[in-house]
Design a protein around this motif. Structure first.
Motif, short mmCIF file in Angstrom:
data_model
loop_
_atom_site.label_atom_id
_atom_site.label_comp_id
_atom_site.label_asym_id
_atom_site.label_seq_id
_atom_site.Cartn_x
_atom_site.Cartn_y
_atom_site.Cartn_z
N LEU A 7 0.85 -1.19 0.00
CA LEU A 7 0.00 0.00 0.00
C LEU A 7 0.89 1.24 0.00
O LEU A 7 1.93 1.26 0.65
CB LEU A 7 -0.90 0.02 1.24
CG LEU A 7 -1.93 -1.09 1.33
CD1 LEU A 7 -2.62 -1.04 2.69
CD2 LEU A 7 -2.94 -0.96 0.21
N PRO A 8 0.47 2.27 -0.69
CA PRO A 8 1.29 3.50 -0.68
C PRO A 8 1.25 4.14 0.70
O PRO A 8 0.22 4.10 1.39
CB PRO A 8 0.61 4.39 -1.72
CG PRO A 8 -0.76 3.86 -1.86
CD PRO A 8 -0.69 2.39 -1.52
N LEU A 9 2.36 4.71 1.10
CA LEU A 9 2.42 5.39 2.38
C LEU A 9 1.77 6.76 2.22
O LEU A 9 2.06 7.50 1.28
CB LEU A 9 3.88 5.57 2.83
CG LEU A 9 4.61 4.28 3.21
CD1 LEU A 9 6.05 4.58 3.57
CD2 LEU A 9 3.91 3.60 4.37
N ARG A 10 0.91 7.07 3.15
CA ARG A 10 0.22 8.35 3.10
C ARG A 10 -0.16 8.74 4.52
O ARG A 10 -0.75 7.96 5.25
CB ARG A 10 -1.03 8.22 2.24
CG ARG A 10 -1.70 9.53 2.01
CD ARG A 10 -2.82 9.39 1.02
NE ARG A 10 -3.90 10.19 1.55
CZ ARG A 10 -5.17 9.94 1.40
NH1 ARG A 10 -5.55 8.90 0.72
NH2 ARG A 10 -6.07 10.72 1.91
N ARG A 11 0.16 9.97 4.87
CA ARG A 11 -0.21 10.47 6.19
C ARG A 11 -1.67 10.89 6.16
O ARG A 11 -2.13 11.48 5.19
CB ARG A 11 0.67 11.65 6.58
CG ARG A 11 2.12 11.27 6.80
CD ARG A 11 3.03 12.46 7.16
NE ARG A 11 3.11 13.43 6.07
CZ ARG A 11 2.43 14.57 5.99
NH1 ARG A 11 1.61 14.93 6.93
NH2 ARG A 11 2.57 15.39 4.98
N PRO A 12 -2.42 10.62 7.22
CA PRO A 12 -3.85 10.98 7.25
C PRO A 12 -4.10 12.48 7.07
O PRO A 12 -5.15 12.89 6.60
CB PRO A 12 -4.32 10.50 8.62
CG PRO A 12 -3.36 9.45 9.03
CD PRO A 12 -2.05 9.83 8.40
N ALA A 13 -3.14 13.31 7.44
CA ALA A 13 -3.33 14.76 7.36
C ALA A 13 -3.10 15.32 5.95
O ALA A 13 -3.45 16.48 5.70
CB ALA A 13 -2.39 15.46 8.34
N GLU A 14 -2.56 14.53 5.05
CA GLU A 14 -2.22 15.05 3.72
C GLU A 14 -3.37 15.74 2.99
O GLU A 14 -3.18 16.84 2.44
CB GLU A 14 -1.63 13.94 2.84
CG GLU A 14 -0.19 13.63 3.16
CD GLU A 14 0.36 12.57 2.24
OE1 GLU A 14 0.37 12.79 1.01
OE2 GLU A 14 0.79 11.52 2.76
N PRO A 15 -4.56 15.16 2.94
CA PRO A 15 -5.63 15.86 2.21
C PRO A 15 -5.96 17.23 2.82
O PRO A 15 -6.23 18.18 2.09
CB PRO A 15 -6.84 14.93 2.33
CG PRO A 15 -6.30 13.61 2.76
CD PRO A 15 -4.99 13.87 3.44
N PHE A 16 -5.89 17.33 4.14
CA PHE A 16 -6.19 18.60 4.80
C PHE A 16 -5.06 19.62 4.59
O PHE A 16 -5.32 20.81 4.45
CB PHE A 16 -6.46 18.36 6.28
CG PHE A 16 -7.66 17.49 6.50
CD1 PHE A 16 -8.94 18.00 6.37
CD2 PHE A 16 -7.51 16.14 6.77
CE1 PHE A 16 -10.05 17.19 6.53
CE2 PHE A 16 -8.61 15.32 6.94
CZ PHE A 16 -9.89 15.85 6.82
N GLU A 17 -3.83 19.13 4.56
CA GLU A 17 -2.70 20.03 4.27
C GLU A 17 -2.83 20.60 2.87
O GLU A 17 -2.58 21.79 2.64
CB GLU A 17 -1.38 19.29 4.45
CG GLU A 17 -1.10 18.93 5.91
CD GLU A 17 0.02 17.93 6.07
OE1 GLU A 17 0.47 17.33 5.07
OE2 GLU A 17 0.46 17.74 7.22
N ALA A 18 -3.23 19.77 1.92
CA ALA A 18 -3.42 20.24 0.54
C ALA A 18 -4.54 21.28 0.47
O ALA A 18 -4.42 22.29 -0.24
CB ALA A 18 -3.72 19.07 -0.38
N LEU A 19 -5.60 21.08 1.22
CA LEU A 19 -6.69 22.05 1.26
C LEU A 19 -6.23 23.37 1.87
O LEU A 19 -6.54 24.45 1.36
CB LEU A 19 -7.88 21.49 2.04
CG LEU A 19 -8.61 20.33 1.37
CD1 LEU A 19 -9.49 19.59 2.37
CD2 LEU A 19 -9.40 20.80 0.17
N ARG A 20 -5.47 23.30 2.96
CA ARG A 20 -4.95 24.53 3.58
C ARG A 20 -3.98 25.24 2.65
O ARG A 20 -3.95 26.47 2.62
CB ARG A 20 -4.30 24.21 4.93
CG ARG A 20 -5.34 23.93 6.01
CD ARG A 20 -4.72 23.88 7.40
NE ARG A 20 -3.74 22.82 7.55
CZ ARG A 20 -4.04 21.57 7.90
NH1 ARG A 20 -5.28 21.22 8.13
NH2 ARG A 20 -3.08 20.68 8.03
N ASP A 21 -3.20 24.48 1.87
CA ASP A 21 -2.31 25.10 0.88
C ASP A 21 -3.11 25.87 -0.17
O ASP A 21 -2.74 26.97 -0.58
CB ASP A 21 -1.43 24.06 0.20
CG ASP A 21 -0.35 23.50 1.11
OD1 ASP A 21 -0.08 24.11 2.16
OD2 ASP A 21 0.22 22.44 0.75
#
Length: 158
Positions: A7-21
């Motif tokens: 499975l690809p490694l992905r932090r749970p916060a990534e989608p929210f970080e992208a939204l804040r960006d």
């Protein structure tokens, strides 16, 4: 031999970080943080819980909120002057049933690109949709998808 794909490694916060960006980019482009108007219907006891839910949801995506109250005519003027392009209706189920359709129409008339409702629409869904509500936020909603839609609308706003 069995082959297993990792499975690809992905932090749970990534989608929210992208939204804040995305929200930060809007702030740089427009000179201020993107804002959603919380249209608070009824008494404070009627709207406090859902306004807090909405405020926290938008904060996760780097979006500010401003609270507005008033009659239908006053609400339309307040929304027009607020600079917001998105409105989120906040109230109890009982007050939503009585006032949300009028508030949604006033929000659309004020030029809101998107009108949201903090809460589940229940059996009033068709009437709320017809009045202009385009998104419902509530516990269990897809928060990243809702925030992405809000940011899509804000990025498209002049």
């Amino acid at each position: 031999a069995t082959r297993i794909t990792a499975l690809p490694l992905r932090r749970p916060a990534e989608p929210f970080e992208a939204l804040r960006d995305r929200a930060a980019a809007l702030a740089r482009r427009g000179g201020k943080r993107p804002t959603v108007a919380l249209v608070c219907l009824g008494r404070r006891a009627d709207h406090a819980a859902r306004a807090e839910l909405a405020r926290n949801l938008f904060a996760v995506g780097g979006i500010e909120t401003t609270e507005l109250r008033g009659t239908e005519e006053g609400l339309q003027a307040a929304l027009s002057q607020s600079g917001a392009r998105i409105a989120c209706l906040c109230s109890s189920d009982a007050t939503t049933a009585a006032d949300a359709e009028r508030a949604a129409r006033a929000s659309k008339a004020a030029g809101m690109r998107l009108v949201m409702l903090a809460g589940r629409p229940g059996e009033r869904r068709a009437a709320l949709d017809a009045a202009g509500v385009g998104l419902y936020i509530h516990p269990g909603a897809d928060v990243p998808a809702a925030l992405a839609l809000v940011l899509d609308q804000l990025e498209a706003a002049p």
